[in-house]
Write a protein that holds these residues in place. Sequence first.
Motif, PDB file in Angstrom:
ATOM      1  N   ALA A   1      -7.533 -15.586  54.373  1.00 41.52           N
ATOM      2  CA  ALA A   1      -8.239 -14.333  54.661  1.00 41.52           C
ATOM      3  C   ALA A   1      -7.407 -13.456  55.599  1.00 41.52           C
ATOM      4  CB  ALA A   1      -9.606 -14.627  55.279  1.00 41.52           C
ATOM      5  N   GLN A   2      -6.765 -14.055  56.593  1.00 37.26           N
ATOM      6  CA  GLN A   2      -5.927 -13.283  57.515  1.00 37.26           C
ATOM      7  C   GLN A   2      -4.699 -12.723  56.792  1.00 37.26           C
ATOM      8  OE1 GLN A   2      -7.896 -12.454  59.842  1.00 37.26           O
ATOM      9  NE2 GLN A   2      -6.731 -13.113  61.643  1.00 37.26           N
TER      10      GLN A   2
ATOM     11  N   VAL B   1      -3.135 -22.718  49.894  1.00 38.56           N
ATOM     12  CA  VAL B   1      -3.115 -23.015  51.321  1.00 38.56           C
ATOM     13  C   VAL B   1      -2.915 -24.512  51.484  1.00 38.56           C
ATOM     14  CG1 VAL B   1      -4.414 -22.943  53.477  1.00 38.56           C
ATOM     15  CG2 VAL B   1      -4.643 -21.077  51.825  1.00 38.56           C
ATOM     16  N   THR B   2      -1.932 -24.860  52.291  1.00 31.50           N
ATOM     17  CA  THR B   2      -1.659 -26.253  52.626  1.00 31.50           C
ATOM     18  C   THR B   2      -1.687 -26.362  54.137  1.00 31.50           C
ATOM     19  OG1 THR B   2      -0.205 -26.436  50.694  1.00 31.50           O
ATOM     20  CG2 THR B   2      -0.053 -28.172  52.357  1.00 31.50           C
TER      21      THR B   2
ATOM     22  N   VAL C   1       0.134 -20.599  54.248  1.00 34.08           N
ATOM     23  CA  VAL C   1      -0.271 -19.842  53.069  1.00 34.08           C
ATOM     24  C   VAL C   1       0.977 -19.643  52.225  1.00 34.08           C
ATOM     25  CG1 VAL C   1      -1.127 -17.633  52.199  1.00 34.08           C
ATOM     26  CG2 VAL C   1      -2.152 -18.638  54.254  1.00 34.08           C
ATOM     27  N   TRP C   2       0.896 -20.018  50.968  1.00 33.01           N
ATOM     28  CA  TRP C   2       1.962 -19.816  49.990  1.00 33.01           C
ATOM     29  C   TRP C   2       1.443 -18.768  49.015  1.00 33.01           C
ATOM     30  CZ3 TRP C   2       6.259 -23.259  50.175  1.00 33.01           C
ATOM     31  CH2 TRP C   2       6.119 -24.317  51.080  1.00 33.01           C
ATOM     32  N   ALA C   3       2.209 -17.709  48.788  1.00 28.46           N
ATOM     33  CA  ALA C   3       1.705 -16.654  47.911  1.00 28.46           C
ATOM     34  C   ALA C   3       2.814 -16.087  47.029  1.00 28.46           C
ATOM     35  CB  ALA C   3       1.078 -15.532  48.735  1.00 28.46           C
TER      36      ALA C   3
ATOM     37  N   ALA D   1       3.508 -18.094  54.997  1.00 29.89           N
ATOM     38  CA  ALA D   1       3.089 -17.693  56.334  1.00 29.89           C
ATOM     39  C   ALA D   1       2.376 -18.862  56.997  1.00 29.89           C
ATOM     40  CB  ALA D   1       2.170 -16.478  56.260  1.00 29.89           C
ATOM     41  N   ARG D   2       2.739 -19.124  58.242  1.00 32.99           N
ATOM     42  CA  ARG D   2       2.091 -20.199  59.000  1.00 32.99           C
ATOM     43  C   ARG D   2       1.163 -19.579  60.036  1.00 32.99           C
ATOM     44  NH1 ARG D   2       2.859 -23.746  63.486  1.00 32.99           N
ATOM     45  NH2 ARG D   2       4.717 -22.634  64.174  1.00 32.99           N
TER      46      ARG D   2
END
Length: 147
Positions: free
Chosen positions: A6-7, A75-76, A80-82, A112-113
């Motif tokens: 969401a972020q 998401v892991t 976030v992997w996109a 992104a972490r």
Amino acid sequence: MSTPLAQFTRLIERGFNNGDLTVLDEVVDAGCVEHQFERPGRPAPVVGTSGLVRIITELRSGAADFHLAIEDSSVTGDLVWARLRATGTDTGGQLGRTPTGRPFEITVIDIARFVDGLMVEHWGVPDRLGLLLQLGPFSFAPGPTTT
């Protein structure tokens, strides 16, 4: 507290797509490390929001209609992997080149972490070769055909 996805989505929609840089204070940690390589003379990592401000500003000034669409995500844990699709029209120049007026569409891979709802690290891999091939002056000659 919002989820990492969401972020991340807020950052893409408000920051990149709408040019609202105030979202950075809401989703990015002040000590965030930007690992995305920009170009020679300006390699990553960049600490803080300044790297994202520069990237968003350059993308939106290079293409007033710049848009990122999240096409796939996972998401892991805190990552976030996109896979995103970036589109726009080269009205202001891309990668330090003069504007061509040509439309473009490329794939971007982002990782992104997040910690406590804030992005603390980012890795981005935009298809810069694909961008250059669409905007010129580069092109590939067709390869040999087989029958």
